[in-house]
Design an enzyme around this catalytic site. Structure first.
Site, mmCIF file in Angstrom:
data_model
loop_
_atom_site.group_PDB
_atom_site.id
_atom_site.type_symbol
_atom_site.label_atom_id
_atom_site.label_comp_id
_atom_site.label_asym_id
_atom_site.label_seq_id
_atom_site.Cartn_x
_atom_site.Cartn_y
_atom_site.Cartn_z
ATOM 1 N N GLY A 1 -4.863 -10.862 7.776
ATOM 2 C CA GLY A 1 -5.670 -10.155 6.800
ATOM 3 C C GLY A 1 -6.834 -9.403 7.407
ATOM 4 N N HIS B 1 -3.452 -2.673 12.099
ATOM 5 C CA HIS B 1 -2.426 -3.218 11.205
ATOM 6 C C HIS B 1 -1.687 -2.100 10.484
ATOM 7 C CE1 HIS B 1 -5.510 -6.537 11.343
ATOM 8 N NE2 HIS B 1 -4.421 -7.223 11.649
#
Length: 544
Positions: free
Chosen positions: A294, A300
């Site tokens: 996260g 990402h």
């Protein structure tokens, strides 16, 4: 119904609106003696008394929910009189100080007095609590009673509102959307009736049909694209509810976030995640999987975009794995922002996000862990002895849930990538591990979720890692073949930065992370240092 031999019960209503008048008419037709109602402006102090001064059997306060308590307090108590209200979400306490109290909530719509009276005598359900006279009312109306405790009334009333009021609102939306296509609401009502009949016969889950039930996300996309922007939130919410009903797991959500043709499902149960990806493969689609902790950033995003370019369905996991943190490390402080993560994942082309709790991933103490030898033992493994066992264990669980897929990992955590590649090879997972190049800031700093820990001064200092790697690559490309020389130069560059506390500077073989005697072939230069609260790692590849 009352028999002729029974003395008629008496009723008075305070608040002669639709509900109160409907009940008065229905009970009058059932043989009750109904006294004139009291309305706004009337003196209610003696409302519990009959014209002869005796107490009425039942006094119903049919005023708005927020006024029931004040009205009840204004009525002088009479021992024989049961004081009741008709509200669904309010309990008995608002009727104090009356000794005999009851709640009688009819589970029918009361749009007007005539329709309401017929509905109340048509075998309706009533949620009742309190005095036994409430059950007598239901019996005399020919209805069916549900005993609902005070503590459960709010949840019960919410369910009733969903079943009635929200259904009407959804049909209002159906009417608007149908009208935009030139279709009248009447054409849909037989479908509505048949659907309700199916729910009554089969139950909601078995009665569910349509694109969400069969995981036809392409049709969901087309629906969202065709709808006016003002209609999409309700569609998205109900698509998410249908998804939850069909999977039986989690609190999934489907959202377009205003992007025409886009959707994403968010689940917090591992079985729902597994079922989604199994359904995708059963439909002939390829799956890309991006495991993360996260607090997503552009690094990402590059993984998700790569997966979206190469696979039909892209799944992202967001889970801060406690097994890979030592007791002294930053598990509690690790940054988290799920809403932001979901938005970024969707914008990059993801279709599914798994965001489980720790209890969902590890429902009991783990008796099994996964340890990968050799490649996990030096570098980060030497400084964080339990780290890679935690990484290998959670990745094993996630890959088992994801099933056959392409799994995308960033090269910034190069040792982790090597550990996962070896794990997949040794355990014969049906997974292709794809490494994706490190994404950097304009000044060369590798993007990392932990960069948020850096102060302004530390942020400037942290670029020394990239400079040190650059010096190492320059030496190798310039002909240096002694690994000790390359290590020493990189270390010297980092140690020259006063805000950096170096952990290591190494050069290894890229395939197995072993230390070469002489530099040749595919190599990796790796560095790690601490800058205040932030411990950062970086690496670069070079080929001879």
């Amino acid at each position: 119904m009352q028999t002729n031999s029974e003395q008629a019960k008496s009723l008075r209503v305070i608040g002669p609106g639709r509900a109160g008048t409907s009940l008065a008419r229905a009970l009058a037709e059932a043989g009750w003696r109904v006294l004139p109602p009291l309305g706004r402006g009337d003196d209610v102090r003696a409302a519990a008394c009959d014209v002869d001064g005796e107490g009425v059997d039942l006094l119903v306060i049919a005023t708005p929910d927020g006024t029931i308590g004040a009205v009840a307090a204004a009525v002088e108590p009479v021992d024989r009189t049961v004081v009741a209200h008709l509200a669904g979400s309010v309990g008995l306490d608002v009727l104090l100080p009356h000794r005999r109290r009851a709640v009688i909530h009819p589970l029918v719509g009361l749009p007007d007095a005539d329709t309401g009276a017929r509905a109340l005598r048509g075998g309706a359900w009533f949620a009742v609590t309190g005095d036994e006279l409430a059950h007598r009312v239901v019996h005399d109306l020919g209805g069916r009673s549900l005993q609902v405790a005070d503590g459960d009334r709010v949840a019960y009333h919410a369910a009733a509102c969903i079943a009635s009021n929200h259904l009407v609102a959804l049909l209002g939306q159906a009417e608007r959307v149908a009208a935009s296509a030139g279709v009248p609401l009447d054409a849909l009502l037989d479908l509505v009736r048949a659907t309700v009949d199916n729910v009554a016969t089969l139950g909601p889950a078995a009665a569910l049909t349509g694109p969400v039930a069969r995981r036809d996300w392409a049709t969901v996309d087309r629906h969202l694209a065709a709808l006016d922007a003002s209609e999409r939130p309700a569609y998205e919410a109900m698509a998410a509810a249908a998804h939850r009903l069909s999977s039986g797991e989690g609190r999934p959500r489907v959202t377009s976030r205003g992007k025409v043709g886009g959707h994403i499902a968010v689940v917090d149960r591992v079985e729902a995640f597994r079922k989604e990806l199994e359904a995708a493969r059963a439909a002939g689609r390829t799956v890309g999987f991006v495991p993360t902790m996260g607090y997503l950033h552009e690094g990402h995003a590059s993984l998700i975009r790569r997966a979206a370019a190469e696979c039909d369905v892209v799944a992202v996991s967001v889970f801060v794995n406690p097994l890979q943190f030592a007791p002294t490390e930053d598990l509690g402080a690790y940054p988290r922002d799920l809403e932001r993560d979901v938005a970024l994942a969707e914008d990059c082309g993801a279709h599914l996000v798994l965001s489980p709790s720790t209890e969902e991933m590890y429902p009991e103490a783990m008796a099994t862990t996964v340890s990968v030898g050799s490649v996990s033992e030096g570098l980060e493994g030497a400084l964080r002895p339990t780290h890679f066992a935690g990484v290998a264990t959670v990745v094993t669980k996630l890959l088992a849930l994801a099933g056959p897929c392409r799994a995308y990992f960033g090269e910034k955590d190069f040792q982790q990538l090597a550990v996962i590649r070896r794990l997949v090879r040794d355990l014969s997972f049906p997974v292709e591990v794809v490494g994706v190049a490190t994404v950097r800031e304009p000044d060369g700093l590798a993007m990392s979720s932990r960069n948020v820990y850096l102060t302004d001064e530390e942020r400037v200092a942290a670029t020394v890692l990239h400079r040190a790697l650059g010096e190492g690559v320059r030496l190798v490309e310039g002909g240096e073949r002694d690994p000790a020389v390359v290590r020493d130069v990189m270390r010297a560059v980092i140690e020259a930065e006063p805000r950096a506390a170096i952990d290591y500077a190494e050069v290894v073989r890229a395939d197995d992370l072993s230390a070469p005697d002489t530099l040749s072939g595919e190599l990796r230069l790796l560095v790690a240092a601490r800058f205040g609260r932030a411990r950062l790692i970086d690496n670069r590849g070079v080929t001879i």
